[in-house]
Scaffold this motif. Structure first.
Motif, PDB file in Angstrom:
ATOM      1  N   TYR A 142      43.223  38.897  32.614  1.00  0.00           N
ATOM      2  CA  TYR A 142      43.571  37.910  31.571  1.00  0.00           C
ATOM      3  C   TYR A 142      44.199  36.649  32.185  1.00  0.00           C
ATOM      4  O   TYR A 142      44.022  35.544  31.686  1.00  0.00           O
ATOM      5  N   LYS A 143      44.954  36.864  33.264  1.00  0.00           N
ATOM      6  CA  LYS A 143      45.668  35.730  33.870  1.00  0.00           C
ATOM      7  C   LYS A 143      44.724  34.653  34.390  1.00  0.00           C
ATOM      8  O   LYS A 143      45.164  33.532  34.636  1.00  0.00           O
ATOM      9  N   LEU A 144      43.460  35.004  34.588  1.00  0.00           N
ATOM     10  CA  LEU A 144      42.529  33.973  35.046  1.00  0.00           C
ATOM     11  C   LEU A 144      42.466  32.805  34.063  1.00  0.00           C
ATOM     12  O   LEU A 144      42.214  31.677  34.445  1.00  0.00           O
ATOM     13  N   TRP A 145      42.653  33.080  32.765  1.00  0.00           N
ATOM     14  CA  TRP A 145      42.586  31.987  31.782  1.00  0.00           C
ATOM     15  C   TRP A 145      43.651  32.059  30.692  1.00  0.00           C
ATOM     16  O   TRP A 145      43.846  31.099  29.958  1.00  0.00           O
ATOM     17  N   ARG A 146      44.355  33.178  30.579  1.00  0.00           N
ATOM     18  CA  ARG A 146      45.377  33.317  29.547  1.00  0.00           C
ATOM     19  C   ARG A 146      46.762  33.029  30.119  1.00  0.00           C
ATOM     20  O   ARG A 146      46.935  33.151  31.333  1.00  0.00           O
ATOM     21  N   HIS A 156      44.900  27.988  41.058  1.00  0.00           N
ATOM     22  CA  HIS A 156      44.796  29.454  41.146  1.00  0.00           C
ATOM     23  C   HIS A 156      44.826  29.894  42.602  1.00  0.00           C
ATOM     24  O   HIS A 156      44.338  29.184  43.474  1.00  0.00           O
ATOM     25  N   LYS A 198      48.324  32.196  39.177  1.00  0.00           N
ATOM     26  CA  LYS A 198      47.929  30.945  38.522  1.00  0.00           C
ATOM     27  C   LYS A 198      49.186  30.105  38.412  1.00  0.00           C
ATOM     28  O   LYS A 198      50.217  30.593  37.948  1.00  0.00           O
ATOM     29  N   ARG A 214      40.952  37.755  44.287  1.00  0.00           N
ATOM     30  CA  ARG A 214      39.785  38.646  44.309  1.00  0.00           C
ATOM     31  C   ARG A 214      38.752  38.192  45.340  1.00  0.00           C
ATOM     32  O   ARG A 214      38.082  39.000  45.966  1.00  0.00           O
TER      33      ARG A 214
END
Lengths: 455, 455
Positions: free
Chosen positions: B75-79, A84, A6, A88
């Motif tokens: 978590y890295k998807l949104w944190r 991003h 990200k 996946r």
């Protein structure tokens, strides 16, 4: 292999200027014409419905146009938007391609539309305007302008295509939560609406009709202006914050995209991600393909004429040279309401004519198939419009796999689908049809394009 | 005055360990009891429905519990989630208070719930489990576990309270989009469901009933475990990423909160933001108030007994000492479905008994009034549950104004309201009632609390 997927910019990297591609195009875009005289329009012709700053942006030729600080302050609520890498999804496809996406669904309204809504509300307030009238189809634009109006203290009236008004009560509720008024279109409030209802009291409405209603209200009320959520040059301009941020973020990621993808209805989210990359191609010779993806049921760029046409049904707007299916074209039903428009941004159309962009049309079932795969691998449920970009990105990744060669793909995930879950339900239950447009009706619509004297 | 109002941490500042408040509490929480024997349960009593790693976390006493890397990767998807200063809300209130909010609605499911869903799905997959059963009320938990299941390749079956199943088709669609199965509860699939339907074929269901169904399925199927979205110690533990990040972000902002606020249903989002601050108070003597806000129609912390009770209606769960309205208590209708639960996290309840936290109960109309004000000033439409925290933050800011003194307020905006817009429509149309619970029914429910031998 890095474990960072990200790419976040700090707040002070929100762009300080929008990028105007007109400065870099090898030929200027054709002028907008007055429908009465057939001559190029001047600023005064638009002053009844737009503030002068936006009219200036519409014809600006400088490369950079400064973003006012009050607009940047509101952008900070959600910008810079994240970029991003879809690791996946890459694994699920078993592809050597690197797939990146810029996510615009983090805005309060859930899509890219506030990028221009906030700017338009600001310039109108600065010009002393108290009220804005607009139209909305799926509701993303209407709720974004309602949000921006609430921030800058403007009353917002939204003419919402009646079929959406009835099918999407949550979108309407969002607009009303922001304090806007939402009216099903066609309505009895305008001559344009009354004319449609006189012919067909059960009309479900269309974007073209709703535009006519909003323009009419703005033209007749000195304290009211009109705001459009796509198509126009200043809208595409405001959306370039997407691509400007993405360029920095791709540098952070260490990859330059081979292809940049956006879905295209009126063209603004596509322009927003693509134009800054195209600018680098035009100025610095950077190699990049840009690909616009549209619905097969409303294939403006791939099947439309490049011709002068009206933006609305009642023919109240100026004539713009663009890819168009004709303002009387009625696409068959499909779920990506934000892509149901007969025309295309004149700047995007011009770039297409110059050979700078590719376009393809896709049916909705393969789009939702890709959207579902994306949701199950990356977590975010794409808006129906955005699934078109996802589909094209997946196809590029599969092509890379067939070739056995890596490829870097960047697409714009223009919004989330939380307001559009019925579309996913229909897809999952096998109820979604891939209907084609009526070829004879399209031809009739194209035959009815306005005659414009030698250009 | 700075012009930075959003505080973003880089990805590598996602916490590496969850914070376990049990290590710092001046007295240990009372044990969980076996309903048959009345004796404290051991790990084996829970092994039929939970993986051992979660059972260990349930009774852990160490302060820090490492977050597995595969969990941090998701978590890295949104944190890290953003922390904002609500400057426009401050201006709208004309308050000397500084209002900060941590925004958990950026997760793919739109709330804080994925913080624990991802962890639970991971530990279950590691333990060789193939399927998870759970319940959901408003749908935030069910959709979060569905998301986590899709990421880790687990089948997820969600028993959804029937009234929500019928009223919230979009939430159901979200779960199905993530590949989960969603079943209206009470169902004919379980003995618990059949028993309810035999008595009342038109039962609308309740969280307590849905929990019974999911626990029963998990207990009877070796390849299936149960997952709970709140209440339990390990759930509160996983949510502490919220507060741990917020502490760093408040340091970036240069302010320490005088008060930290969260809405409280089962207690997990409240614990998530509050416990890490409480830990600093307990260990380092830092001064901070923490305030839990609950619905007046379901006032567990403010009107419940602190007693041993079951977590579900069919009395399949162990006995937990907590603030409870009794497992037969049926609150009147209100929109914050995520706060409709008879019990409260034993850890939160214990902290309340120790005098470490304050609690207040508020009616839904003032909550939506505050939610609307927040939406129109800050842009984000809060979930109905989250409006309780907004209301309390606004009240703190108004108290600061009345005092004429600054105050720093931090609240957890646990989710967005995009799936709950009907609540706003009802509020705007004046249809929301502020119904009180039935005092006699509450007394009867409390009188029926299980008798537990001298503790």
């Amino acid at each position: 292999m890095t474990d960072t997927y990200k790419f976040l910019l700090p707040e002070n990297r929100i762009p300080r200027a929008w990028y105007n591609i007109a400065a870099d195009l090898p030929a200027p875009p054709p002028p907008v014409l007055h429908p009465g005289t057939g001559k190029p329009i001047g600023p005064d012709d638009l002053a009844a419905i737009f503030p002068m700053e936006l009219i200036k942006q519409e014809v600006a030729t400088e490369r950079e146009i400064e973003i006012p600080e009050p607009v940047r302050e509101i952008y900070k609520l959600w910008r810079p938007a994240p970029l991003h890498r879809a690791v996946r999804l890459e694994r699920a496809l078993d592809t050597p391609a690197r797939i990146f996406y810029k996510y615009e669904g983090v805005s309060p309204a859930g899509s890219h539309k506030p990028n221009t809504a906030v700017a338009q509300a600001f310039y109108n307030r600065e010009a002393g305007i108290r009220k804005l009238a607009t139209e909305t189809g799926a509701g993303q634009w209407g709720s974004s302008l309602a949000f921006a109006g609430s921030i800058f203290g403007l009353e917002v009236k939204v003419y919402m295509v009646k079929v959406s008004y009835n099918q999407k009560p949550y979108r309407r509720a969002l607009m009303e939560t922001y304090g806007a008024t939402c009216i099903p279109s066609p309505s009895m409030e305008t001559a344009a609406g009354r004319a449609v209802l006189a012919q067909n009291p059960d009309s479900n409405g269309s974007l073209g009709i709703a535009i006519s209603e909003a323009v009419e209200i703005a033209a007749q009320n000195p304290d009211t202006n009109y705001a459009l959520g796509s198509v126009l040059n200043h809208v595409a301009l405001h959306q370039t914050v997407i691509g400007l941020e993405a360029i920095e973020q791709m540098e952070m990621a260490g990859f330059w995209p081979d292809v940049v993808i956006g879905c295209a209805g009126g063209g603004s989210n596509f322009a927003g991600i693509a134009f800054p990359f195209l600018g680098l191609k035009l100025r610095e010779g950077k190699d990049v393909r840009v690909l616009a993806v549209e619905p097969a049921a409303c294939p403006t760029l791939t099947r439309g004429s490049y011709a002068y046409d009206f933006g609305d049904t009642a023919h109240l707007t100026p004539l713009m040279k663009m890819h168009t299916l004709g303002s009387s074209f009625m696409p068959p039903g499909f779920h990506a309401g934000g892509l149901r428009y007969h025309g295309m941004s004149p700047l995007v159309s011009h770039a297409k004519e110059l050979g700078l962009i590719e376009a393809k049309a896709v049916h909705q079932n393969p789009c939702f198939e890709a959207g579902l795969l994306f949701a199950r691998s990356e977590g975010i449920v794409p808006a129906p419009e955005s699934t078109h970009a996802v589909r094209a990105a997946v196809d590029e990744a599969l092509a890379a796999k067939a070739e056995g060669k890596p490829r870097t793909i960047l697409f714009n995930l223009s919004g989330h689908g939380h307001f559009d879950m019925q579309a996913y339900t229909d897809y999952l239950s096998g109820k979604l049809e891939d209907r084609d447009y009526d070829a004879a009706a399209l031809q009739a619509s194209l035959d009815a394009l306005p005659q414009v004297a030698a250009e």
